[in-house]
Design a protein around this motif. Structure first.
Motif, PDB file in Angstrom:
ATOM      1  N   ARG A 191       0.835  -1.208   0.000  1.00  0.00           N
ATOM      2  CA  ARG A 191       0.000   0.000   0.000  1.00  0.00           C
ATOM      3  C   ARG A 191       0.868   1.256   0.000  1.00  0.00           C
ATOM      4  N   ASN A 192       2.135   1.096  -0.358  1.00  0.00           N
ATOM      5  CA  ASN A 192       3.065   2.201  -0.553  1.00  0.00           C
ATOM      6  C   ASN A 192       3.562   2.101  -1.988  1.00  0.00           C
ATOM      7  N   GLY A 193       4.270   3.081  -2.395  1.00  0.00           N
ATOM      8  CA  GLY A 193       4.828   3.039  -3.733  1.00  0.00           C
ATOM      9  C   GLY A 193       6.260   2.546  -3.728  1.00  0.00           C
ATOM     10  N   ALA A 194       6.813   2.424  -4.937  1.00  0.00           N
ATOM     11  CA  ALA A 194       8.209   2.035  -5.105  1.00  0.00           C
ATOM     12  C   ALA A 194       8.681   2.556  -6.448  1.00  0.00           C
ATOM     13  N   SER A 195       9.983   2.739  -6.557  1.00  0.00           N
ATOM     14  CA  SER A 195      10.566   3.154  -7.831  1.00  0.00           C
ATOM     15  C   SER A 195      11.448   2.029  -8.360  1.00  0.00           C
ATOM     16  N   ALA A 196      11.665   2.016  -9.666  1.00  0.00           N
ATOM     17  CA  ALA A 196      12.490   0.977 -10.274  1.00  0.00           C
ATOM     18  C   ALA A 196      13.884   0.894  -9.630  1.00  0.00           C
ATOM     19  N   PRO A 197      14.543   2.020  -9.321  1.00  0.00           N
ATOM     20  CA  PRO A 197      15.856   1.894  -8.674  1.00  0.00           C
ATOM     21  C   PRO A 197      15.817   1.136  -7.343  1.00  0.00           C
ATOM     22  N   GLN A 198      14.702   1.200  -6.636  1.00  0.00           N
ATOM     23  CA  GLN A 198      14.594   0.494  -5.362  1.00  0.00           C
ATOM     24  C   GLN A 198      14.623  -1.022  -5.536  1.00  0.00           C
ATOM     25  N   ILE A 199      14.327  -1.501  -6.740  1.00  0.00           N
ATOM     26  CA  ILE A 199      14.417  -2.943  -6.999  1.00  0.00           C
ATOM     27  C   ILE A 199      15.615  -3.253  -7.898  1.00  0.00           C
ATOM     28  N   GLY A 200      16.523  -2.277  -8.023  1.00  0.00           N
ATOM     29  CA  GLY A 200      17.776  -2.518  -8.711  1.00  0.00           C
ATOM     30  C   GLY A 200      17.779  -2.228 -10.195  1.00  0.00           C
ATOM     31  N   VAL A 201      16.792  -1.470 -10.678  1.00  0.00           N
ATOM     32  CA  VAL A 201      16.687  -1.163 -12.106  1.00  0.00           C
ATOM     33  C   VAL A 201      16.733   0.350 -12.280  1.00  0.00           C
ATOM     34  N   SER A 202      17.744   0.851 -12.943  1.00  0.00           N
ATOM     35  CA  SER A 202      17.937   2.293 -13.083  1.00  0.00           C
ATOM     36  C   SER A 202      17.143   2.839 -14.268  1.00  0.00           C
ATOM     37  N   ARG A 203      15.823   2.797 -14.148  1.00  0.00           N
ATOM     38  CA  ARG A 203      14.916   3.308 -15.182  1.00  0.00           C
ATOM     39  C   ARG A 203      13.862   4.182 -14.513  1.00  0.00           C
ATOM     40  N   ARG A 204      13.258   5.088 -15.270  1.00  0.00           N
ATOM     41  CA  ARG A 204      12.311   6.072 -14.727  1.00  0.00           C
ATOM     42  C   ARG A 204      10.886   5.509 -14.676  1.00  0.00           C
ATOM     43  N   ILE A 205      10.660   4.616 -13.710  1.00  0.00           N
ATOM     44  CA  ILE A 205       9.336   4.027 -13.484  1.00  0.00           C
ATOM     45  C   ILE A 205       9.029   4.111 -11.997  1.00  0.00           C
ATOM     46  N   VAL A 206       7.807   4.549 -11.685  1.00  0.00           N
ATOM     47  CA  VAL A 206       7.343   4.662 -10.306  1.00  0.00           C
ATOM     48  C   VAL A 206       5.984   3.988 -10.206  1.00  0.00           C
ATOM     49  N   ALA A 207       5.762   3.280  -9.110  1.00  0.00           N
ATOM     50  CA  ALA A 207       4.433   2.740  -8.801  1.00  0.00           C
ATOM     51  C   ALA A 207       3.916   3.461  -7.567  1.00  0.00           C
ATOM     52  N   LEU A 208       2.755   4.080  -7.688  1.00  0.00           N
ATOM     53  CA  LEU A 208       2.090   4.677  -6.534  1.00  0.00           C
ATOM     54  C   LEU A 208       1.184   3.613  -5.937  1.00  0.00           C
ATOM     55  N   GLY A 209       1.108   3.542  -4.611  1.00  0.00           N
ATOM     56  CA  GLY A 209       0.368   2.462  -3.989  1.00  0.00           C
ATOM     57  C   GLY A 209      -0.966   2.817  -3.397  1.00  0.00           C
ATOM     58  N   ASN A 210      -1.199   4.074  -3.119  1.00  0.00           N
ATOM     59  CA  ASN A 210      -2.405   4.412  -2.397  1.00  0.00           C
ATOM     60  C   ASN A 210      -2.941   5.730  -2.920  1.00  0.00           C
ATOM     61  N   PRO A 211      -4.197   5.929  -3.170  1.00  0.00           N
ATOM     62  CA  PRO A 211      -5.317   5.082  -2.783  1.00  0.00           C
ATOM     63  C   PRO A 211      -5.529   3.890  -3.713  1.00  0.00           C
ATOM     64  N   ARG A 212      -5.061   3.951  -4.959  1.00  0.00           N
ATOM     65  CA  ARG A 212      -5.096   2.753  -5.806  1.00  0.00           C
ATOM     66  C   ARG A 212      -3.807   2.723  -6.616  1.00  0.00           C
ATOM     67  N   PRO A 213      -3.277   1.553  -6.844  1.00  0.00           N
ATOM     68  CA  PRO A 213      -1.978   1.437  -7.534  1.00  0.00           C
ATOM     69  C   PRO A 213      -2.003   2.056  -8.933  1.00  0.00           C
ATOM     70  N   ALA A 214      -0.913   2.722  -9.265  1.00  0.00           N
ATOM     71  CA  ALA A 214      -0.773   3.330 -10.589  1.00  0.00           C
ATOM     72  C   ALA A 214       0.701   3.333 -10.968  1.00  0.00           C
ATOM     73  N   ILE A 215       0.969   3.163 -12.248  1.00  0.00           N
ATOM     74  CA  ILE A 215       2.332   3.220 -12.772  1.00  0.00           C
ATOM     75  C   ILE A 215       2.543   4.568 -13.444  1.00  0.00           C
ATOM     76  N   LEU A 216       3.659   5.203 -13.143  1.00  0.00           N
ATOM     77  CA  LEU A 216       4.053   6.445 -13.799  1.00  0.00           C
ATOM     78  C   LEU A 216       5.395   6.201 -14.477  1.00  0.00           C
ATOM     79  N   ILE A 217       5.453   6.428 -15.777  1.00  0.00           N
ATOM     80  CA  ILE A 217       6.673   6.235 -16.546  1.00  0.00           C
ATOM     81  C   ILE A 217       7.185   7.603 -16.968  1.00  0.00           C
ATOM     82  N   ASN A 218       8.450   7.840 -16.742  1.00  0.00           N
ATOM     83  CA  ASN A 218       9.093   9.132 -17.012  1.00  0.00           C
ATOM     84  C   ASN A 218       8.344  10.283 -16.326  1.00  0.00           C
TER      85      ASN A 218
END
Length: 125
Positions: A55-82
């Protein structure tokens, strides 16, 4: 690229250590032609999985991938690219990004969601 292994696990996903150099490096943007590549789809799926579980977000670098991708977790999951912060308002800001299908989107975020998104976007720079 490969996802980090032998890293601390949080909500079922391995995250890089806080002092990992990938968190300090600028992340590479994603071309629309890459959106359907298996490697980018894999990263998007893992980030969404994390966002749903935590229920939180994460960015690709946090999982070891140096690309411009973010996942927002709340209130509903969403992917943001660049994602880019385009303007600031009293309690939040506006973001311009691509969604996971490559469509240009604009969001206005406030309060905790805005704070989480700002933290994640800053982790890409």
């Amino acid at each position: 690229f490969t996802l980090m292994r032998n890293s601390p696990r949080k909500h079922g996903m391995a995250l890089v250590e806080a002092n990992d150099p990938i968190l300090l490096a600028a992340s590479a943007p994603i071309a629309t032609t890459e959106l359907n590549s298996p490697s980018i789809r894999f990263v998007i799926d893992r980030l969404l999985e994390y966002a749903v579980r935590s229920r939180n977000g994460a960015s690709a670098p946090q999982i070891g991938v140096s690309r411009r991708i973010v996942a927002l977790g709340n209130p509903r999951p969403a992917i943001l690219i660049n994602p880019q912060i385009t303007s600031r308002v009293k309690a939040g800001f506006a973001i311009s990004a691509l969604d996971k299908s490559g469509k240009q989107i604009k969001l206005r975020l406030e309060d905790k969601v805005a704070q989480d998104a700002e933290r994640l976007i800053n982790s890409l720079n």
